[in-house]
Write a protein that holds these residues in place. Structure first.
Motif, PDB file in Angstrom:
ATOM      1  N   VAL A   1       3.487  14.915   0.443  1.00  0.00           N
ATOM      2  CA  VAL A   1       2.832  14.953   1.757  1.00  0.00           C
ATOM      3  C   VAL A   1       1.338  15.240   1.617  1.00  0.00           C
ATOM      4  O   VAL A   1       0.499  14.578   2.236  1.00  0.00           O
ATOM      5  CB  VAL A   1       3.499  16.007   2.674  1.00  0.00           C
ATOM      6  N   SER A   2       0.989  16.215   0.773  1.00  0.00           N
ATOM      7  CA  SER A   2      -0.422  16.634   0.685  1.00  0.00           C
ATOM      8  C   SER A   2      -1.315  15.543   0.111  1.00  0.00           C
ATOM      9  O   SER A   2      -2.518  15.538   0.340  1.00  0.00           O
ATOM     10  CB  SER A   2      -0.544  17.903  -0.158  1.00  0.00           C
ATOM     11  N   MET A   3      -0.739  14.593  -0.630  1.00  0.00           N
ATOM     12  CA  MET A   3      -1.542  13.509  -1.202  1.00  0.00           C
ATOM     13  C   MET A   3      -2.011  12.506  -0.153  1.00  0.00           C
ATOM     14  O   MET A   3      -3.001  11.813  -0.341  1.00  0.00           O
ATOM     15  CB  MET A   3      -0.739  12.765  -2.283  1.00  0.00           C
TER      16      MET A   3
ATOM     17  N   ASN B   1       0.858  -1.185   0.000  1.00  0.00           N
ATOM     18  CA  ASN B   1       0.000   0.000   0.000  1.00  0.00           C
ATOM     19  C   ASN B   1       0.896   1.238   0.000  1.00  0.00           C
ATOM     20  O   ASN B   1       1.533   1.555   1.002  1.00  0.00           O
ATOM     21  CB  ASN B   1      -0.901  -0.036   1.237  1.00  0.00           C
ATOM     22  N   VAL B   2       0.968   1.944  -1.142  1.00  0.00           N
ATOM     23  CA  VAL B   2       1.919   3.056  -1.246  1.00  0.00           C
ATOM     24  C   VAL B   2       1.485   4.262  -0.411  1.00  0.00           C
ATOM     25  O   VAL B   2       2.332   5.000   0.103  1.00  0.00           O
ATOM     26  CB  VAL B   2       2.155   3.467  -2.723  1.00  0.00           C
ATOM     27  N   ILE B   3       0.181   4.462  -0.250  1.00  0.00           N
ATOM     28  CA  ILE B   3      -0.278   5.570   0.604  1.00  0.00           C
ATOM     29  C   ILE B   3       0.146   5.325   2.049  1.00  0.00           C
ATOM     30  O   ILE B   3       0.671   6.214   2.720  1.00  0.00           O
ATOM     31  CB  ILE B   3      -1.805   5.758   0.482  1.00  0.00           C
ATOM     32  N   LEU B   4      -0.058   4.103   2.511  1.00  0.00           N
ATOM     33  CA  LEU B   4       0.331   3.750   3.889  1.00  0.00           C
ATOM     34  C   LEU B   4       1.844   3.881   4.072  1.00  0.00           C
ATOM     35  O   LEU B   4       2.315   4.369   5.106  1.00  0.00           O
ATOM     36  CB  LEU B   4      -0.130   2.323   4.200  1.00  0.00           C
TER      37      LEU B   4
ATOM     38  N   PHE C   1       0.895   4.701  -7.993  1.00  0.00           N
ATOM     39  CA  PHE C   1       1.776   5.844  -7.743  1.00  0.00           C
ATOM     40  C   PHE C   1       2.264   6.420  -9.071  1.00  0.00           C
ATOM     41  O   PHE C   1       2.241   5.774 -10.106  1.00  0.00           O
ATOM     42  CB  PHE C   1       2.955   5.459  -6.842  1.00  0.00           C
ATOM     43  N   THR C   2       2.699   7.684  -9.014  1.00  0.00           N
ATOM     44  CA  THR C   2       3.164   8.386 -10.206  1.00  0.00           C
ATOM     45  C   THR C   2       4.373   9.233  -9.854  1.00  0.00           C
ATOM     46  O   THR C   2       4.621   9.526  -8.686  1.00  0.00           O
ATOM     47  CB  THR C   2       2.041   9.281 -10.781  1.00  0.00           C
ATOM     48  N   LEU C   3       5.125   9.620 -10.887  1.00  0.00           N
ATOM     49  CA  LEU C   3       6.261  10.524 -10.690  1.00  0.00           C
ATOM     50  C   LEU C   3       5.966  11.906 -11.272  1.00  0.00           C
ATOM     51  O   LEU C   3       6.806  12.798 -11.240  1.00  0.00           O
ATOM     52  CB  LEU C   3       7.522   9.939 -11.346  1.00  0.00           C
ATOM     53  N   ASN C   4       4.774  12.069 -11.845  1.00  0.00           N
ATOM     54  CA  ASN C   4       4.354  13.347 -12.440  1.00  0.00           C
ATOM     55  C   ASN C   4       5.342  13.860 -13.495  1.00  0.00           C
ATOM     56  O   ASN C   4       5.651  15.054 -13.554  1.00  0.00           O
ATOM     57  CB  ASN C   4       4.130  14.415 -11.358  1.00  0.00           C
ATOM     58  N   ILE C   5       5.852  12.929 -14.326  1.00  0.00           N
ATOM     59  CA  ILE C   5       6.726  13.319 -15.439  1.00  0.00           C
ATOM     60  C   ILE C   5       5.952  13.120 -16.733  1.00  0.00           C
ATOM     61  O   ILE C   5       5.631  11.991 -17.104  1.00  0.00           O
ATOM     62  CB  ILE C   5       7.999  12.434 -15.507  1.00  0.00           C
ATOM     63  N   VAL C   6       5.632  14.215 -17.424  1.00  0.00           N
ATOM     64  CA  VAL C   6       5.066  14.108 -18.768  1.00  0.00           C
ATOM     65  C   VAL C   6       6.163  14.545 -19.735  1.00  0.00           C
ATOM     66  O   VAL C   6       6.629  15.678 -19.674  1.00  0.00           O
ATOM     67  CB  VAL C   6       3.808  14.979 -18.935  1.00  0.00           C
TER      68      VAL C   6
ATOM     69  N   ILE D   1       4.730  10.088  -5.811  1.00  0.00           N
ATOM     70  CA  ILE D   1       3.388  10.555  -5.447  1.00  0.00           C
ATOM     71  C   ILE D   1       2.456   9.348  -5.328  1.00  0.00           C
ATOM     72  O   ILE D   1       2.230   8.631  -6.312  1.00  0.00           O
ATOM     73  CB  ILE D   1       2.820  11.499  -6.532  1.00  0.00           C
ATOM     74  N   ALA D   2       1.927   9.098  -4.128  1.00  0.00           N
ATOM     75  CA  ALA D   2       0.974   7.992  -3.920  1.00  0.00           C
ATOM     76  C   ALA D   2      -0.432   8.513  -4.232  1.00  0.00           C
ATOM     77  O   ALA D   2      -0.925   9.419  -3.565  1.00  0.00           O
ATOM     78  CB  ALA D   2       1.057   7.494  -2.481  1.00  0.00           C
TER      79      ALA D   2
END
Length: 563
Positions: free
Chosen positions: A35-37, A2-5, A137-142, A130-131
């Motif tokens: 953190v905010s996610m 669980n990546v959020i956990l 999860f993502t790295l937010n790279i486009v 980013i969870a």
């Protein structure tokens, strides 16, 4: 898994280890998102963190009565800023946590800057991604492609993010990769090199069946990010856009100020957690049930039967909005989705898309596309989407009419750079670029299966399509995934069915694929799957991805709705 956990536990430990007393959380742009996610600000406030600051901000006040928890990516810029911070310390004590492996030289730089001996701790906490959902999860790279190869900066960042995810989940996996993708092989080797270099960090307790990391390339399935969606989370992302759980509703007609931007987080929103994978029809019913329940409590006799009725009800009963902000938020979001579906003829567009990619009637699909291209309600974005899907689906068809459809796009006022997307998608994800036979065109058995799947999907013609990822995972769990197509890196091989699977998609993944993973996790006992990608795409961001891999393409949803 669980990546959020995993991220949440790191942040909790940071705060707990600093002990009692008032604290400030000092972050950079990326760790702020991380953190905010997973944590609402109100939750962190309960842990005596009263201030949130950015390391790059100038003019911060000196507050020696506060302890400072630093959570930063270990970039050169951040190390320099942190060294500068320590030389002129604004807070009483510093607890430093870096989101990935930090070099000895960087630790030395920080130690030399700590003249006032304010640093109490320096640790590596591997929360460098980013969870989004527990299994996504993502790295937010486009824009990770540079032609047919990696952008060097993107390869480095992707290796860091992916190895960080492995460390946070405490997995040292066997690695398999898509053989048709040179970029997948390079990432696999880069991850293995990092694991070898930092072997001590990856020395986890052995399990009976080793975990598997499977690295895929988006180019193998360019269809999935181009389709309109009908599950709640995916639909919101497609029509409105979700950016780090935030959705802008600023362009919604008559929107109130407090609803111009809303947060959709399954961690902090029970309705969203329950409904994020529901289809559009079910969500409307579920909201209506909540409204009915409130009406009973408020003894209101107002007639509430449609989304419009619900919106009117909320306006007339401000106490409902106060008591149930969550529901009013979802009524607004679903109301806007409903408006866009009707205004943009999305039911007809989506049905045509699904038949196009799941069935094989060329002449019927071509006729439907031509009709929609001449429909003034259909957006430019959806017209472009249909022609791109047609070009991919019938790339090798002897009578395909790609040129004619592109000419129709020109007559509809779609500019040259956007029409170029049609040839760009063939370069990006056409037959020569793929390792898979995406449409099963040469396999009679696959064609029959697809045809039967189409028939079975008649009760919901909008969700016939299954991503290529579905069949890849199905084969992997049955130990039938062909080694020639998805080889192991190195000599080790898995003899039993894998239990822990981490899938990573170069070029970005989608919420449709996350839903597919969610279904496997729910239905297959003993199997745990986590999905990651360089980005989480909707059609608009996917066009930006294609842009960096080939010709310039970019079309915003705002452009698309413009007539």
């Amino acid at each position: 898994m669980n990546v959020i956990l995993a991220i949440k536990q790191y942040i909790s430990k940071m705060i707990d280890d600093s002990g009692p007393g008032m604290k400030v959380l000092l972050m950079d742009k990326e760790t702020t998102s991380i953190v905010s996610m997973v944590y609402a600000q109100s939750e962190i406030l309960q842990k005596e963190v009263y201030l949130f600051e950015r390391i790059e901000s100038t003019g911060r006040e000196t507050m020696k009565h506060l302890k400072c928890i630093c959570f930063l990516r270990p970039t050169k810029e951040n190390i320099d800023l942190l060294a500068q911070e320590l030389r002129m310390s604004k807070y009483g004590l510093y607890y430093i946590y870096l989101s990935n492996v930090v070099s000895k030289q960087d630790v030395k730089t920080l130690a030399e800057a700590d003249d006032q001996e304010v640093v109490r701790e320096v640790q590596e906490f591997f929360g460098d991604y980013i969870a989004v959902n527990p299994h996504l999860f993502t790295l937010n790279i486009v824009g990770c492609y540079k032609g047919i190869d990696w952008s060097p900066a993107a390869l480095k960042r992707t290796t860091q993010g992916l190895t960080s995810a492995l460390l946070s989940l405490k997995k040292c996996p066997m690695i398999r990769y898509q053989n048709s993708s040179e970029m997948a092989r390079k990432l696999a080797e880069s991850v293995r090199s990092t694991i070898s270099k930092d072997a001590g960090l990856f020395d986890f307790r052995r399990t009976d069946v080793e975990p598997v990391l499977l690295i895929l390339d988006r180019k193998d399935d360019a269809v999935t990010p181009m389709l309109n969606q009908w599950t709640y989370q995916a639909m919101v992302h497609e029509l409105l856009g979700i950016n780090n759980n935030r959705v802008s509703l600023a362009n919604v007609p008559g929107i109130s100020k407090d609803l111009q931007e809303v947060v959709l987080s399954a961690e902090h929103d029970e309705f969203y957690a329950t409904n994020m994978y529901m289809n559009f029809g079910e969500i409307g019913n579920n909201i209506k049930e909540l409204m009915d329940e409130f009406q009973k409590k408020s003894q209101s006799h107002a007639k509430v039967e449609s989304i419009a009725d619900m919106k009117a009800f909320i306006e007339n009963y401000p106490q409902f909005k106060k008591m149930s902000g969550t529901v009013s938020k979802h009524v607004t979001v679903v109301g806007e989705l409903s408006r866009l579906v009707a205004r943009q003829e999305l039911l007809e567009v989506s049905e045509t898309e699904q038949e196009l990619v799941c069935q094989g009637d060329h002449s019927a699909s071509l006729q439907k596309i031509k009709t929609l291209l001449n429909n003034n309600k259909v957006t430019q974005l959806d017209k472009l989407r249909l022609v791109m899907l047609y070009a991919l689906r019938y790339e090798s068809h002897s009578n395909n009419d790609v040129a004619g459809l592109v000419e129709t796009l020109r007559k509809q006022g779609i500019g040259e750079k956007h029409r170029a997307c049609v040839s760009a998608i063939l370069e990006y994800g056409g037959r020569k670029a793929r390792g898979s036979d995406l449409f099963g065109s040469t396999d009679p058995v696959a064609f029959t299966k697809r045809f039967l799947k189409g028939l079975k999907g008649v009760e919901n013609v909008y969700t016939q399509h299954k991503p290529l990822l579905y069949s890849i995972l199905d084969q992997l769990m049955k130990s039938k995934l062909r080694e020639a197509a998805y080889p192991y890196l190195g000599s080790a091989q898995l003899k039993d069915r894998p239990q822990d699977i981490i899938v990573f998609v170069i070029g970005g993944t989608t919420f449709e694929e996350a839903f597919c993973v969610h279904q496997f996790n729910k239905s297959v006992p003993g199997v745990r799957i986590v999905l990651g990608g360089t980005a989480v795409h909707n059609f608009t961001t996917f066009l930006d991805e294609v842009q960096t891999a080939g010709q310039p393409v970019s079309l915003s949803r705002a452009d698309a709705v413009r007539r």
